[in-house]
Write an enzyme that holds these catalytic residues in place. Structure first.
Site, PDB file in Angstrom:
ATOM      1  N   HIS A 259      35.484  51.258  33.574  1.00  0.00           N
ATOM      2  CA  HIS A 259      35.696  50.598  32.272  1.00  0.00           C
ATOM      3  C   HIS A 259      35.686  51.660  31.187  1.00  0.00           C
ATOM      4  O   HIS A 259      34.937  52.621  31.253  1.00  0.00           O
ATOM      5  CB  HIS A 259      34.587  49.571  31.992  1.00  0.00           C
ATOM      6  CG  HIS A 259      34.986  48.558  30.979  1.00  0.00           C
ATOM      7  ND1 HIS A 259      34.877  48.785  29.637  1.00  0.00           N
ATOM      8  CD2 HIS A 259      35.543  47.330  31.105  1.00  0.00           C
ATOM      9  CE1 HIS A 259      35.315  47.726  28.971  1.00  0.00           C
ATOM     10  NE2 HIS A 259      35.737  46.828  29.834  1.00  0.00           N
ATOM     11  N   ASP A 313      36.439  42.059  36.545  1.00  0.00           N
ATOM     12  CA  ASP A 313      37.442  41.572  37.505  1.00  0.00           C
ATOM     13  C   ASP A 313      36.965  41.640  38.951  1.00  0.00           C
ATOM     14  O   ASP A 313      37.664  41.155  39.842  1.00  0.00           O
ATOM     15  CB  ASP A 313      38.733  42.391  37.353  1.00  0.00           C
ATOM     16  CG  ASP A 313      39.398  42.092  36.021  1.00  0.00           C
ATOM     17  OD1 ASP A 313      39.755  43.030  35.303  1.00  0.00           O
ATOM     18  OD2 ASP A 313      39.515  40.894  35.691  1.00  0.00           O
TER      19      ASP A 313
HETATM   20  C1  SDX Z   1      39.578  44.752  32.024  1.00  0.00           C
HETATM   21  O1  SDX Z   1      38.857  47.121  27.782  1.00  0.00           O
HETATM   22  C2  SDX Z   1      38.346  46.014  28.151  1.00  0.00           C
HETATM   23  O2  SDX Z   1      37.370  45.499  27.608  1.00  0.00           O
HETATM   24  C3  SDX Z   1      39.034  45.360  29.322  1.00  0.00           C
HETATM   25  C4  SDX Z   1      38.346  44.148  29.921  1.00  0.00           C
HETATM   26  C5  SDX Z   1      38.335  42.978  28.961  1.00  0.00           C
HETATM   27  O3  SDX Z   1      37.467  42.098  29.078  1.00  0.00           O
HETATM   28  O4  SDX Z   1      39.265  42.893  28.139  1.00  0.00           O
HETATM   29  O5  SDX Z   1      37.008  44.465  30.265  1.00  0.00           O
HETATM   30  C6  SDX Z   1      39.071  43.642  31.160  1.00  0.00           C
HETATM   31  O6  SDX Z   1      40.701  45.150  31.865  1.00  0.00           O
HETATM   32  C7  SDX Z   1      38.654  45.378  33.018  1.00  0.00           C
HETATM   33  C8  SDX Z   1      39.306  46.593  33.778  1.00  0.00           C
HETATM   34  C9  SDX Z   1      40.167  46.071  34.926  1.00  0.00           C
HETATM   35  N1  SDX Z   1      40.931  47.179  35.530  1.00  0.00           N
HETATM   36  C10 SDX Z   1      40.624  47.654  36.763  1.00  0.00           C
HETATM   37  O7  SDX Z   1      39.690  47.252  37.462  1.00  0.00           O
HETATM   38  C11 SDX Z   1      41.583  48.751  37.238  1.00  0.00           C
HETATM   39  C12 SDX Z   1      40.779  49.941  37.784  1.00  0.00           C
HETATM   40  N2  SDX Z   1      40.082  50.577  36.652  1.00  0.00           N
HETATM   41  C13 SDX Z   1      40.651  51.784  36.109  1.00  0.00           C
HETATM   42  O8  SDX Z   1      42.065  51.764  36.041  1.00  0.00           O
HETATM   43  C14 SDX Z   1      39.945  52.268  34.841  1.00  0.00           C
HETATM   44  O9  SDX Z   1      38.604  52.290  35.110  1.00  0.00           O
HETATM   45  C15 SDX Z   1      40.165  51.548  33.523  1.00  0.00           C
HETATM   46  C16 SDX Z   1      41.612  51.358  33.211  1.00  0.00           C
HETATM   47  C17 SDX Z   1      39.484  50.223  33.515  1.00  0.00           C
HETATM   48  C18 SDX Z   1      39.523  52.402  32.428  1.00  0.00           C
HETATM   49  O10 SDX Z   1      40.292  53.559  32.345  1.00  0.00           O
HETATM   50  P1  SDX Z   1      39.873  54.826  31.427  1.00  0.00           P
HETATM   51  O11 SDX Z   1      38.723  54.493  30.555  1.00  0.00           O
HETATM   52  O12 SDX Z   1      41.123  55.325  30.800  1.00  0.00           O
HETATM   53  O13 SDX Z   1      39.333  55.864  32.479  1.00  0.00           O
HETATM   54  P2  SDX Z   1      40.235  56.924  33.239  1.00  0.00           P
HETATM   55  O14 SDX Z   1      41.363  56.220  33.949  1.00  0.00           O
HETATM   56  O15 SDX Z   1      40.571  58.033  32.289  1.00  0.00           O
HETATM   57  O16 SDX Z   1      39.227  57.455  34.357  1.00  0.00           O
HETATM   58  C19 SDX Z   1      38.183  58.411  34.033  1.00  0.00           C
HETATM   59  C20 SDX Z   1      37.789  59.030  35.363  1.00  0.00           C
HETATM   60  C21 SDX Z   1      38.997  59.535  36.147  1.00  0.00           C
HETATM   61  O17 SDX Z   1      38.532  60.569  36.999  1.00  0.00           O
HETATM   62  P3  SDX Z   1      38.810  62.137  36.568  1.00  0.00           P
HETATM   63  O18 SDX Z   1      40.324  62.275  36.460  1.00  0.00           O
HETATM   64  O19 SDX Z   1      38.090  62.310  35.255  1.00  0.00           O
HETATM   65  O20 SDX Z   1      38.235  62.931  37.721  1.00  0.00           O
HETATM   66  O21 SDX Z   1      37.190  58.016  36.203  1.00  0.00           O
HETATM   67  C22 SDX Z   1      38.030  57.793  37.317  1.00  0.00           C
HETATM   68  C23 SDX Z   1      39.393  58.380  36.996  1.00  0.00           C
HETATM   69  O22 SDX Z   1      40.065  58.761  38.188  1.00  0.00           O
HETATM   70  N3  SDX Z   1      38.159  56.344  37.501  1.00  0.00           N
HETATM   71  C24 SDX Z   1      38.238  55.733  38.669  1.00  0.00           C
HETATM   72  C25 SDX Z   1      38.343  54.363  38.385  1.00  0.00           C
HETATM   73  N4  SDX Z   1      38.336  54.183  37.057  1.00  0.00           N
HETATM   74  C26 SDX Z   1      38.216  55.412  36.509  1.00  0.00           C
HETATM   75  N5  SDX Z   1      38.242  56.213  39.936  1.00  0.00           N
HETATM   76  C27 SDX Z   1      38.356  55.299  40.934  1.00  0.00           C
HETATM   77  N6  SDX Z   1      38.458  53.945  40.725  1.00  0.00           N
HETATM   78  C28 SDX Z   1      38.454  53.456  39.466  1.00  0.00           C
HETATM   79  N7  SDX Z   1      38.565  52.125  39.264  1.00  0.00           N
END
Ligand code: SDX
Length: 376
Positions: A259, A313
């Protein structure tokens, strides 16, 4: 030259009093009310009023609001022709976005700056969302549309319209709490989209239709249905460890985790996990739940230090599938709830509006030469 912040991470886009998150402590509150208290003691319709108008409704306010939400489920008959014309194999979120934009066409040239006109549009939009989702599902399945019942609350009426059967009391309460949990969440992508479109003084139907589009994406609302697909791909709990090793090694995102704001377990995930267990006691256990709990343990073991924990989710899909809601309706259910938040942000944006028009960091060329096509 201002610095580019990818995804505007941590950059305030607006001032808002609708909801509050503490990502380090895992706190969420709507108009100052902790989400745990609202989940325990309130209803989605009361929470919708709270988000929209800022305080809990008085009895007369609530009774009037509830009555309007019930009677305004009667959408124009031509809307059902619109729904019948949509490709039944299309995604219900696309159907919902098309329906919301179409519904707004019945209210064209309306001055939404008038408070009573705006309030009427709000109840029409909130009331219509579940009706259109259920009608699309029935029509694509070749079944008769089940007419809405004004005396039922939002969750019970939605379950009724999906099946034509009297909704189970526990199922209706569980869905109602899930709607509360999904109703608002500060400046998430779809709410930001709503505020950007609201800032152009577009009508509320267009604002909600735009926000539905933003919510559709798998990184946002679309994650909930992908979580269930992910659990089904993993299968038994015994397969989790190897699967997680593979995902982490391939640096693949695991759906339902991570998140932008929460760096601990999403408080909504905790409550949804509890709702799942409540349902198991009455309806029997879902084997995928054991896979989910093991997946949570294994992901947090590896990525918890990076702030990767279950988000809203992760358990919602298990709850919805227990309620026998089709998997591709999970995100439309999220949208039905978040419409309360989107409309609350629309009202707030209109109070002291300034059109969103951010800057950019230009990465292109200057003074390009126009070369005739046959000389390129
Ligand atoms: C919702 O914003 C909100 O409030 C949204 C929400 C709402 O109520 O409106 O809460 C609802 O959308 C919840 C999120 C649902 N999405 C998912 O479950 C999809 C998987 N999650 C990721 O795509 C991600 O965590 C996000 C999109 C939710 C957040 O993305 P960020 O903040 O841009 O983080 P990032 O992608 O830059 O990741 C930072 C690091 C990375 O590693 P490094 O490159 O730094 O080594 O964390 C890792 C990412 O690879 N990472 C994950 C991960 N999420 C982040 N690694 C593995 N699995 C994951 N799910």
């Amino acid at each position: 030259m201002p610095e580019l912040i990818p995804g505007l991470a941590g950059v305030p886009a607006a001032e808002s009093a609708v909801s509050f998150i503490d990502g380090q402590k895992g706190l969420l509150a709507y108009r100052g009310h902790p989400i745990q208290v609202l989940a325990e003691r309130s209803t989605f319709q009361e929470v919708a009023w709270l988000l929209l108008y800022g305080t809990l409704p008085k009895r007369a306010e609530f009774d009037g609001f509830r009555e309007q939400l019930g009677t305004r489920r009667e959408i124009p008959e031509r809307m059902y022709d619109v729904i019948r014309a949509l490709p039944g194999n299309g995604h219900p979120m696309d159907a919902l976005q098309a329906c919301m934009a179409s519904l707004g066409m019945f209210s064209r040239h309306t001055d939404f700056r008038d408070a009573s006109t705006a309030d009427e549009a709000i109840t029409r939009i909130l009331a219509a969302m579940p009706v259109m989702v259920a009608a699309f599902d029935r029509i694509r399945g070749g079944e008769d549309v089940v007419p809405p019942r004004p005396e039922l609350d939002t969750a019970a009426n939605f379950l009724w319209m999906l099946t034509g059967e009297e909704p189970d009391e526990l199922a209706a309460r569980v869905l109602d709490v899930a709607l509360i949990l999904h109703a608002d969440h500060t400046m998430n992508a779809s709410t930001f989209a709503a505020r950007v479109v609201a800032s152009t003084e577009a009508d509320p139907y267009t604002v909600v239709s735009s926000a539905i589009g933003a919510l559709t994406g798998p990184l946002h609302g679309g994650a909930n249905e992908r979580v269930l697909d992910q659990l089904r791909d993993i299968g038994e709990a015994e397969s989790v460890e190897a699967w997680v090793d593979g995902q982490v090694a391939a640096k693949k995102k695991i759906m339902g985790f991570g998140h932008r704001v929460y760096k601990v377990k999403d408080p909504r995930a905790d409550i949804l996990q509890g709702l799942a267990i409540d349902l198991f006691e009455k309806l029997g256990r879902t084997p995928l739940y054991d896979t989910a709990v093991t997946l949570e343990d294994e992901v947090v073991k590896r990525l918890g230090d990076k702030g990767i924990h279950p988000n809203v989710d992760f358990y919602s899909g298990i709850v919805y599938s227990k309620l026998q809601i089709p998997i591709d309706l999970f995100t439309p259910v999220f949208a039905m709830a978040r419409t309360a938040g989107w409309l609350a942000h629309w009202r707030e944006q209109m109070v002291d509006n300034k059109i969103f028009r951010p800057a950019q960091v230009y990465a292109g060329v200057h003074d390009a030469e126009y070369v005739p096509i046959d000389e390129r």
